[in-house]
Design a protein around this motif. Structure first.
Motif, PDB file in Angstrom:
ATOM      1  N   LEU A   1      -0.578   0.300   1.599  1.00 41.43           N
ATOM      2  CA  LEU A   1       0.970  -0.323   1.605  1.00 41.43           C
ATOM      3  C   LEU A   1       1.249  -1.269   2.584  1.00 41.43           C
ATOM      4  O   LEU A   1       2.299  -1.729   2.442  1.00 41.43           O
ATOM      5  N   LEU A   2       0.740  -0.904   3.795  1.00 36.38           N
ATOM      6  CA  LEU A   2       1.228  -1.534   4.994  1.00 36.38           C
ATOM      7  C   LEU A   2       0.221  -2.531   5.804  1.00 36.38           C
ATOM      8  O   LEU A   2       0.687  -3.597   6.220  1.00 36.38           O
ATOM      9  N   TYR A   3      -1.133  -1.979   5.593  1.00 38.69           N
ATOM     10  CA  TYR A   3      -1.834  -2.838   6.541  1.00 38.69           C
ATOM     11  C   TYR A   3      -3.001  -3.813   5.505  1.00 38.69           C
ATOM     12  O   TYR A   3      -4.125  -4.171   6.526  1.00 38.69           O
ATOM     13  N   ARG A   4      -2.907  -3.903   4.413  1.00 33.55           N
ATOM     14  CA  ARG A   4      -3.499  -5.101   3.949  1.00 33.55           C
ATOM     15  C   ARG A   4      -2.616  -6.236   3.674  1.00 33.55           C
ATOM     16  O   ARG A   4      -2.745  -7.218   4.589  1.00 33.55           O
ATOM     17  N   ASN A   5      -2.110  -6.474   2.750  1.00 35.80           N
ATOM     18  CA  ASN A   5      -1.194  -7.650   2.395  1.00 35.80           C
ATOM     19  C   ASN A   5      -0.348  -7.200   1.374  1.00 35.80           C
ATOM     20  O   ASN A   5      -0.317  -6.097   0.550  1.00 35.80           O
ATOM     21  N   ASP A   6       0.729  -8.138   1.307  1.00 37.02           N
ATOM     22  CA  ASP A   6       1.943  -7.791   0.286  1.00 37.02           C
ATOM     23  C   ASP A   6       1.577  -7.658  -0.975  1.00 37.02           C
ATOM     24  O   ASP A   6       2.182  -6.835  -1.853  1.00 37.02           O
ATOM     25  N   ASP A   7       0.648  -8.412  -1.507  1.00 41.81           N
ATOM     26  CA  ASP A   7       0.262  -8.468  -2.857  1.00 41.81           C
ATOM     27  C   ASP A   7      -0.677  -7.127  -3.382  1.00 41.81           C
ATOM     28  O   ASP A   7      -0.322  -6.702  -4.373  1.00 41.81           O
ATOM     29  N   THR A   8      -1.307  -6.593  -2.344  1.00 41.18           N
ATOM     30  CA  THR A   8      -1.926  -5.245  -2.286  1.00 41.18           C
ATOM     31  C   THR A   8      -1.138  -4.463  -2.632  1.00 41.18           C
ATOM     32  O   THR A   8      -1.445  -3.349  -3.356  1.00 41.18           O
ATOM     33  N   ALA A   9      -0.198  -4.383  -1.604  1.00 46.01           N
ATOM     34  CA  ALA A   9       0.800  -3.276  -1.585  1.00 46.01           C
ATOM     35  C   ALA A   9       1.690  -3.093  -2.842  1.00 46.01           C
ATOM     36  O   ALA A   9       1.800  -2.102  -3.455  1.00 46.01           O
ATOM     37  N   ALA A  10       2.067  -4.436  -3.427  1.00 45.86           N
ATOM     38  CA  ALA A  10       2.868  -4.315  -4.521  1.00 45.86           C
ATOM     39  C   ALA A  10       2.053  -3.869  -5.840  1.00 45.86           C
ATOM     40  O   ALA A  10       2.485  -3.153  -6.599  1.00 45.86           O
ATOM     41  N   LYS A  11       0.652  -4.231  -5.990  1.00 42.76           N
ATOM     42  CA  LYS A  11      -0.249  -3.488  -7.035  1.00 42.76           C
ATOM     43  C   LYS A  11      -0.276  -2.196  -6.800  1.00 42.76           C
ATOM     44  O   LYS A  11      -0.406  -1.451  -7.897  1.00 42.76           O
ATOM     45  N   ALA A  12      -0.558  -1.825  -5.579  1.00 40.12           N
ATOM     46  CA  ALA A  12      -0.587  -0.393  -5.287  1.00 40.12           C
ATOM     47  C   ALA A  12       0.538   0.427  -5.746  1.00 40.12           C
ATOM     48  O   ALA A  12       0.563   1.513  -6.442  1.00 40.12           O
ATOM     49  N   LEU A  13       1.979  -0.243  -5.603  1.00 40.86           N
ATOM     50  CA  LEU A  13       3.069   0.709  -5.912  1.00 40.86           C
ATOM     51  C   LEU A  13       3.222   0.686  -7.426  1.00 40.86           C
ATOM     52  O   LEU A  13       3.577   1.836  -8.049  1.00 40.86           O
ATOM     53  N   VAL A  14       2.598  -0.445  -8.237  1.00 40.72           N
ATOM     54  CA  VAL A  14       2.597  -0.232  -9.668  1.00 40.72           C
ATOM     55  C   VAL A  14       1.864   0.620 -10.348  1.00 40.72           C
ATOM     56  O   VAL A  14       2.218   1.262 -11.141  1.00 40.72           O
ATOM     57  N   ALA A  15       0.453   0.570  -9.621  1.00 36.23           N
ATOM     58  CA  ALA A  15      -0.324   1.401 -10.142  1.00 36.23           C
ATOM     59  C   ALA A  15      -0.021   3.265  -9.936  1.00 36.23           C
ATOM     60  O   ALA A  15       0.022   4.059 -10.732  1.00 36.23           O
ATOM     61  N   MET A  16       0.620   3.241  -8.607  1.00 33.09           N
ATOM     62  CA  MET A  16       1.150   4.626  -8.256  1.00 33.09           C
ATOM     63  C   MET A  16       2.279   5.064  -9.544  1.00 33.09           C
ATOM     64  O   MET A  16       2.295   6.230  -9.603  1.00 33.09           O
ATOM     65  N   LYS A  17       2.996   4.070  -9.716  1.00 31.30           N
ATOM     66  CA  LYS A  17       3.960   4.271 -10.473  1.00 31.30           C
ATOM     67  C   LYS A  17       3.549   4.919 -11.803  1.00 31.30           C
ATOM     68  O   LYS A  17       4.105   5.869 -12.531  1.00 31.30           O
ATOM     69  N   LYS A  18       2.576   4.239 -12.476  1.00 30.13           N
ATOM     70  CA  LYS A  18       1.717   4.660 -13.702  1.00 30.13           C
ATOM     71  C   LYS A  18       1.538   6.068 -13.792  1.00 30.13           C
ATOM     72  O   LYS A  18       1.224   6.536 -14.703  1.00 30.13           O
ATOM     73  N   LEU A  19       0.853   6.345 -12.317  1.00 33.31           N
ATOM     74  CA  LEU A  19       0.357   7.743 -12.507  1.00 33.31           C
ATOM     75  C   LEU A  19       1.453   8.873 -12.285  1.00 33.31           C
ATOM     76  O   LEU A  19       1.252  10.054 -12.369  1.00 33.31           O
ATOM     77  N   GLY A  20       2.701   8.157 -12.089  1.00 31.64           N
ATOM     78  CA  GLY A  20       3.851   9.066 -12.022  1.00 31.64           C
ATOM     79  C   GLY A  20       4.411   9.603 -10.830  1.00 31.64           C
ATOM     80  O   GLY A  20       5.144  10.512 -10.465  1.00 31.64           O
ATOM     81  N   VAL A  21       4.057   8.887  -9.616  1.00 33.80           N
ATOM     82  CA  VAL A  21       4.510   8.994  -8.240  1.00 33.80           C
ATOM     83  C   VAL A  21       5.978   8.736  -8.079  1.00 33.80           C
ATOM     84  O   VAL A  21       6.481   7.733  -8.657  1.00 33.80           O
ATOM     85  N   ASP A  22       6.783   9.394  -7.658  1.00 29.58           N
ATOM     86  CA  ASP A  22       8.229   9.345  -7.433  1.00 29.58           C
ATOM     87  C   ASP A  22       8.630   8.801  -6.356  1.00 29.58           C
ATOM     88  O   ASP A  22       9.548   7.885  -5.913  1.00 29.58           O
ATOM     89  N   THR A  23       7.996   9.132  -4.913  1.00 29.63           N
ATOM     90  CA  THR A  23       8.182   8.690  -3.534  1.00 29.63           C
ATOM     91  C   THR A  23       6.986   8.392  -2.715  1.00 29.63           C
ATOM     92  O   THR A  23       5.998   8.981  -3.106  1.00 29.63           O
ATOM     93  N   VAL A  24       6.825   7.208  -2.090  1.00 28.12           N
ATOM     94  CA  VAL A  24       6.077   6.942  -1.232  1.00 28.12           C
ATOM     95  C   VAL A  24       6.290   7.036   0.201  1.00 28.12           C
ATOM     96  O   VAL A  24       7.425   6.549   0.819  1.00 28.12           O
ATOM     97  N   ARG A  25       5.513   8.109   0.875  1.00 22.24           N
ATOM     98  CA  ARG A  25       5.799   8.168   2.381  1.00 22.24           C
ATOM     99  C   ARG A  25       5.123   7.032   3.238  1.00 22.24           C
ATOM    100  O   ARG A  25       3.871   6.738   3.183  1.00 22.24           O
TER     101      ARG A  25
END
Length: 545
Positions: free
Chosen positions: A38-62
């Motif tokens: 989410l922080l130390y790759r690039n913005d595109d990687t972070a955005a895709k990770a958030l979408v994937a996390m949301k599909k798993l049911g993640v509510d919050t990212v720390r």
């Protein structure tokens, strides 16, 4: 019946009967942490990770808001400037002159970009951002250690007043009105979930832990938190409109009393509260050595929750550490009891009835880590049990998964060395993106408990069942279909048993079912398409414990 982890201990540690109880904390949030993605790759990687996390049911990212990262190059020293030439020297002088630690606009703009873009992306994705604002900070924000402790200089005695200034800058930038200096200059989304400092009972984050035989990190942390909260308060973030957590403590420690020896969390907490092991408050010289006057000088520790990292390392989450001052998932109820006791003994200097937030949890696997990892199937099982333990405690408001994907090893070390695997391998995916069994267990955690009783008519065993359809958006109206199959007959199909079980707003469900046949079998939960009955998702199967 009341929800309790005591029965869980009996069920898994002793093989006794467990009956799941009614859910009493329907707001439990699913937290995930993966700073690498989410922080130390690039913005595109972070955005895709958030979408994937949301599909798993993640509510919050720390997310770790690391002081030294934001402050890099913010206040160059005269020595640093003297080593530069030409325009670089001129620019550094201008930066040093313009820097005001409480003003986010005076930090190098590029230092904020990863956080700005992540907050925007999370808002678009529908995931809540949770900022853990923490040191270590820049060199100028720490006291210089004595020569014998030079190796600890990065975390040695951070200055509370400087931390307050940094928290003020972060709080101001993410108050919901601040306009980003880059991009479209639009207002950045508000962050309303916070904690201050990370694992203050571990030397990697705060030193000295001990000094001259006296616990030192608790007093340093107490000041850091008091000052840091004032920084949040100055920017409109308060416990009456935000979630603000104290703690973020690590679960284990040691008996050593050195500057870098980790302190067990229960001992750390007593020292933060200035309470002795026997329950009496420190007085006189002992109180002075622990800066217990902080409460009189700056008031109580204001928070509306306590964050903790209840890892059990490479054993199951029902295995209690031998030292009672350790706090893992196995004895997590003791944390609430301790906090309540300290609140009473300090007259509220520690807040009363704090909700608990589990903000890091997970198990490393082998493969890939042959030194600290556990079998892949055990990771899936341990994660699910941990989820159940959190659900079973009405004080717990969150359970966390650390990480989404394994972190790359430290390739500068030999591949067969422990140092090579120093990074964390607790992801739901291997670092090449291949899923582990824990992925399915995260998406749809499920447990079956053999009640030890038989149906009087069929002589088939009766099971109590618990699970969650985490992958569904919160508030979805749906039912979990309970299925069973005969494991004594090769190729036996899964059969649905009873009507679908309604889920609560967070996707949890409980049920009791009789096995269709008086033979050994396996249970699972399924989300079926109501139109044609096809499987949309299924949990891992379990034979029951």
């Amino acid at each position: 019946m009341p929800r309790t982890t005591r029965l869980l201990m009996l069920a898994f540690a002793l093989g006794a009967l467990l009956v799941p109880a009614a859910q009493a904390s329907p707001v439990q949030t699913s937290i995930m942490m993966d700073d690498d993605l989410l922080l130390y790759r690039n913005d595109d990687t972070a955005a895709k990770a958030l979408v994937a996390m949301k599909k798993l049911g993640v509510d919050t990212v720390r997310v770790t808001v690391l002081w030294k990262v934001i402050a890099e190059g913010a206040r160059p020293s005269k020595v640093e400037i003297s080593k530069l030439k030409g325009s670089a020297k001129s620019n550094a002088r201008k930066q040093a002159a313009r820097f005001k630690a409480t003003n986010p606009a005076t930090y190098p703009r590029r230092n904020w970009d990863r956080y700005d873009n992540l907050v925007r992306s999370a808002a678009r994705t529908g995931i809540r951002i949770y900022f853990n604002v923490t040191g270590p900070g820049p060199e100028w924000a720490h006291t210089k250690p004595p020569p014998a402790q030079r190796s600890l200089r990065a975390s040695w005695k951070p200055k509370p007043a400087a931390f307050k200034q940094f928290v003020t800058a972060v709080g101001r930038r993410f108050d919901g009105t601040y306009r980003d200096e880059n991009g479209d200059r639009g207002a950045l989304p508000r962050v309303s979930f916070w904690s201050l400092w990370n694992e203050p009972n571990q030397a990697g984050w705060l030193t000295p832990q001990w000094e001259n035989g006296v616990p030192t990190s608790p007093a340093i942390y107490r000041k850091l938190y008091q000052y840091g909260y004032k920084g949040l308060l100055a920017t409109g973030h308060r416990i009456d409109n935000d979630i603000i957590l104290m703690g973020e403590t690590a679960p284990l420690g040691s008996d050593a009393k050195t500057a870098k020896a980790p302190m067990r969390p229960a001992q750390f907490l007593r020292e933060v509260a200035c309470v002795q092991p026997d329950g009496a408050r420190y007085t006189g010289a002992a109180a002075a050595a622990r800066s217990c006057g902080d409460f009189a000088a700056r008031g109580p520790l204001l928070a509306n929750g306590y964050a903790h990292h209840p890892y059990t390392k490479n054993v199951g989450p029902t295995v209690t550490d031998p030292n009672p001052d350790s706090l893992t998932m196995a004895n997590i109820g003791a944390l609430a009891t301790l906090l309540d006791d300290l609140s009473a003994k300090t007259g509220g200097s520690i807040p009363s009835a704090l909700n608990l937030f589990m903000t890091e949890f997970g198990s490393e696997t082998n493969p890939p880590d042959p030194f600290s990892g556990i079998p892949l199937a055990d990771q899936a099982k341990f994660n699910t049990i941990g989820e159940y333990q959190a659900w079973s405690n009405p004080r717990i408001q969150s359970q966390a998964q650390f990480l989404y994907r394994d972190v790359d090893p430290v390739r500068s070390h030999p591949k067969k060395s422990k140092a090579y695997w120093f990074t964390y391998q607790s992801g739901l995916f291997f670092r090449n993106g291949v899923p582990k069994p824990a992925l399915g267990a995260y998406r749809t955690p499920f447990l079956a408990f053999d009640t030890g009783t038989l149906d009087v008519t069929t002589a088939a065993p009766i099971f109590n069942l618990w699970g969650q359809l985490r992958l569904l958006p919160n508030g979805t109206t749906a039912g979990a279909t309970i299925q069973w199959r005969d494991t004594t007959t090769p190729g036996a199909p899964w059969v649905s048993v009873g009507d679908p079980v309604p889920i609560d707003p967070m996707g949890y469900f409980t049920a009791t079912r009789i096995a269709p046949l008086p033979v050994a079998g396996e249970w699972r939960a399924a989300l079926l398409n109501p139109g044609d009955g096809t499987e949309l998702a299924v949990s891992p199967g379990t034979k029951g414990d």
